[in-house]
Design an enzyme around this catalytic site. Structure first.
Site, PDB file in Angstrom:
ATOM      1  CG  ASP A   1      -0.291   0.007   2.515  1.00 32.35           C
ATOM      2  OD1 ASP A   1       0.965  -0.058   2.535  1.00 32.35           O
ATOM      3  OD2 ASP A   1      -0.984   0.088   3.532  1.00 32.35           O
TER       4      ASP A   1
ATOM      5  CG  HIS B   1      20.857   4.191 -17.745  1.00 33.52           C
ATOM      6  ND1 HIS B   1      19.740   4.617 -18.420  1.00 33.52           N
ATOM      7  CD2 HIS B   1      21.786   5.168 -17.910  1.00 33.52           C
ATOM      8  CE1 HIS B   1      19.981   5.802 -18.980  1.00 33.52           C
ATOM      9  NE2 HIS B   1      21.214   6.157 -18.689  1.00 33.52           N
TER      10      HIS B   1
ATOM     11  CG  ASP C   1      25.651   9.213 -14.679  1.00 25.70           C
ATOM     12  OD1 ASP C   1      25.245  10.257 -14.143  1.00 25.70           O
ATOM     13  OD2 ASP C   1      25.410   8.896 -15.869  1.00 25.70           O
TER      14      ASP C   1
ATOM     15  CG  ASP D   1      23.462  13.766 -15.878  1.00 24.50           C
ATOM     16  OD1 ASP D   1      24.066  12.855 -15.285  1.00 24.50           O
ATOM     17  OD2 ASP D   1      22.915  13.605 -16.986  1.00 24.50           O
TER      18      ASP D   1
ATOM     19  CG  HIS E   1      26.413   6.995 -24.295  1.00 26.55           C
ATOM     20  ND1 HIS E   1      27.018   8.237 -24.287  1.00 26.55           N
ATOM     21  CD2 HIS E   1      27.168   6.204 -23.479  1.00 26.55           C
ATOM     22  CE1 HIS E   1      28.073   8.201 -23.497  1.00 26.55           C
ATOM     23  NE2 HIS E   1      28.202   6.987 -23.000  1.00 26.55           N
TER      24      HIS E   1
ATOM     25  CG  HIS F   1      21.104  14.489 -21.546  1.00 25.51           C
ATOM     26  ND1 HIS F   1      20.810  15.154 -20.392  1.00 25.51           N
ATOM     27  CD2 HIS F   1      21.968  13.501 -21.199  1.00 25.51           C
ATOM     28  CE1 HIS F   1      21.449  14.573 -19.384  1.00 25.51           C
ATOM     29  NE2 HIS F   1      22.170  13.577 -19.846  1.00 25.51           N
TER      30      HIS F   1
ATOM     31  CG  HIS G   1      17.651  12.296 -19.966  1.00 26.52           C
ATOM     32  ND1 HIS G   1      17.415  10.958 -20.150  1.00 26.52           N
ATOM     33  CD2 HIS G   1      18.956  12.400 -19.585  1.00 26.52           C
ATOM     34  CE1 HIS G   1      18.528  10.274 -19.897  1.00 26.52           C
ATOM     35  NE2 HIS G   1      19.473  11.119 -19.548  1.00 26.52           N
TER      36      HIS G   1
ATOM     37  CD  GLU H   1      25.864  12.025 -20.712  1.00 32.14           C
ATOM     38  OE1 GLU H   1      26.075  10.990 -20.069  1.00 32.14           O
ATOM     39  OE2 GLU H   1      24.783  12.626 -20.679  1.00 32.14           O
TER      40      GLU H   1
ATOM     41  CE1 TYR I   1      30.439   3.754 -20.365  1.00 27.96           C
ATOM     42  CE2 TYR I   1      30.016   4.229 -22.692  1.00 27.96           C
ATOM     43  CZ  TYR I   1      29.966   4.609 -21.360  1.00 27.96           C
ATOM     44  OH  TYR I   1      29.462   5.842 -21.027  1.00 27.96           O
TER      45      TYR I   1
ATOM     46  NE  ARG J   1      27.900   8.067 -18.184  1.00 26.99           N
ATOM     47  CZ  ARG J   1      27.585   6.817 -17.883  1.00 26.99           C
ATOM     48  NH1 ARG J   1      27.932   5.841 -18.698  1.00 26.99           N
ATOM     49  NH2 ARG J   1      26.935   6.513 -16.776  1.00 26.99           N
TER      50      ARG J   1
ATOM     51  CD  GLU K   1      26.422  13.146 -17.487  1.00 24.11           C
ATOM     52  OE1 GLU K   1      26.452  12.215 -16.656  1.00 24.11           O
ATOM     53  OE2 GLU K   1      25.423  13.422 -18.161  1.00 24.11           O
TER      54      GLU K   1
HETATM   55 MN   LIG Z   1      23.698  12.497 -18.567  1.00 21.48          MN
END
Ligand SMILES: [Mn+2]
Length: 471
Positions: free
Chosen positions: A70, A271, A288, A299, A378, A382, A389, A418, A422, A440, A442
């Protein structure tokens, strides 16, 4: 109140901050002023008037979302709704009308002392008026008013992102089923207003840039805390936890997005959602992570050797990602297309991977054939703002990259740059020494008339600065 921005102590002092134990109040509960939201409404209203008389904008708050049992997800207001109202409650509807002398109406949940004792205070009609509404009503009376307003309007501009039930209700009221019988009904148009708000949001106002900078500053402290914790951590969870604890303590009620703290091979999962694997020595740590302060999100990604020293291979790939990022950031100037950063960064990565012998062939050929996309999977960035985003059109699709990107940058836009490389374990045709490394870098870039401004510049980024910060 806050011990540091880059302006006060300077970036060179960041390493010293690793050991600083200065009590700080942080930005708890900080919000943009009512005038900011009023200004946004005024600008939207001007556009509604340009659409013609009888135009009514209906803006819907975020519905509550179940989590499990709940329980519900922590409530976070819809960004479009917040941008126009400053109201943080679920169940609220805002109306902006071009007609009459009360353009702004807020519809809110009724007060309910029993519920409020459990879940905290509600605005009610009085609170809604305190948020600048010309008039306010609570439900169910609000429903009558909503239907009445729809009936009178000639044009409905709907700003509703995630509430399907509400959207159906509005569409049913505005475009009713049945036959007309010649009464002149069925002439209403319903317009999706989200692109209008998105365009407004895509150029950041000075107050928003200020708030973003605060989110970035808090996130920098979080990253430094995570780097420090990672020296002795035995699990990814301790790295993520150090970030999250630090930013919460500095006033970030929420994270801008779920922290990604993958070590070793997990750093190759863009991610990576788990952050709970044991750590092994010699691994690279990718994190990240971004704090949300006053509804604005940072970010930032860093990749670092937890033991304080990049291995030869880690360093080679890190330096390449850094060089790609530098090339990408340099393109973030007024009038340059959004995609330019990706062109620049991907070319550097592609050429560099040939130099390192990871990709084989002529540089032009490797680049044009897109071989590099195997390791740089990628885009390069953004929009960034209230949403990680953020809202805003990326422009026409680029013919080569088949991604949106032809939008020209304007002063006041904020975007991330960024690039990433990889090379997961098991990558065929790649020497084992390169495998299990994901990098990465960024940062958050404000486009200004004077060129790109790196809002996150005070977090160590160059390989040697990263190593120094870990010492
Ligand atoms: Mn980003």
């Amino acid at each position: 109140m806050f011990r540091r921005t880059g302006m006060i102590f300077g970036c060179a002092a960041v390493a010293a901050l690793l050991s600083a134990q200065v009590p700080i109040a942080g930005y708890h509960g900080l919000r943009l002023p009512a005038s900011f939201f009023a200004g946004n409404r005024e600008r939207l209203l001007r556009q509604l008037r340009n659409m013609g008389p009888g135009t009514l904008a209906i803006i819907k708050s975020m519905p509550e979302q179940p989590r499990n049992g709940d329980g519900e997800q922590a409530f976070r207001q819809d960004s479009d709704f917040y941008y126009l109202t400053g109201v943080e409650e679920p169940g609220a509807v805002a109306l902006l009308s071009t007609e009459g002398d009360k353009p702004y109406t807020l519809l809110v949940r009724p007060r309910d002392p029993k519920r409020e004792a459990w879940n905290g205070p509600r605005l009610g009609v009085e609170g809604a008026l305190g948020h600048g509404a010309d008039q306010a009503f609570d439900f169910p009376k609000g429903d009558e008013l909503l239907l009445e307003a729809i009936k009178k309007a000639q044009r409905i501009v709907l700003v509703c992102n995630l509430d399907r039930e509400f959207r159906i209700k509005i569409l049913d009221a505005a475009l009713p089923l049945g036959t007309d019988n010649g009464h002149g009904l069925f002439r209403k148009s319903v317009v999706d207003g989200r692109h209008i708000v998105a365009e407004m949001r895509s150029i950041k106002q000075p107050l928003e840039i200020d708030m973003l900078q605060k989110a970035v500053d808090v996130s920098i402290d979080g990253h430094l805390a995570a780097m420090r914790a990672s020296r002795t951590a035995t699990n990814e969870g301790q790295v993520a936890g150090a970030f999250e604890g630090a930013v919460r303590g500095l006033g970030a009620r929420y994270l801008g997005y779920d922290t990604i703290a993958g070590a070793g091979n997990q750093s190759c999962i863009l991610h990576y959602p788990f952050n709970d694997a044991p750590l092994r020595s010699g691994e690279l740590q990718l994190m990240d992570a971004g704090a949300e302060v006053g509804y604005y999100s940072a970010d930032i990604t860093r990749s670092w050797p937890r033991n304080g020293k990049f291995s030869t291979e880690q360093r080679a790939l890190y330096d390449l990602a850094f060089k790609a990022q530098e090339a990408g950031i340099a393109t973030c100037t007024v009038g340059s297309p959004h995609i330019a950063a990706h062109y620049a960064a991907s070319r550097v990565v592609s050429d560099g991977l040939v130099d390192l012998g990871i990709l084989k062939g002529g540089k032009d050929e490797v680049y044009m054939q897109g071989d590099w996309k195997r390791f740089f999977i990628h885009g390069t960035g953004h929009w960034l703002g209230m949403d990680v985003h953020d809202a805003g059109d990326y422009g026409l699709k680029d013919p080569i990259y088949r991604a949106g990107g032809r939008r020209l940058l304007e002063a006041g836009m904020v975007l991330t740059v960024e690039p990433g490389i990889y090379i997961p374990k098991g990558s065929e045709g790649v020497e084992p020494k390169w495998q299990g490394i994901g990098i990465r870098i960024e940062d958050d870039i404000l486009v200004t008339e004077k060129g790109p401004k790196i809002l996150s510049a005070c977090l160590p980024r160059k390989a040697e600065d990263v190593e120094r910060a870990l010492r």
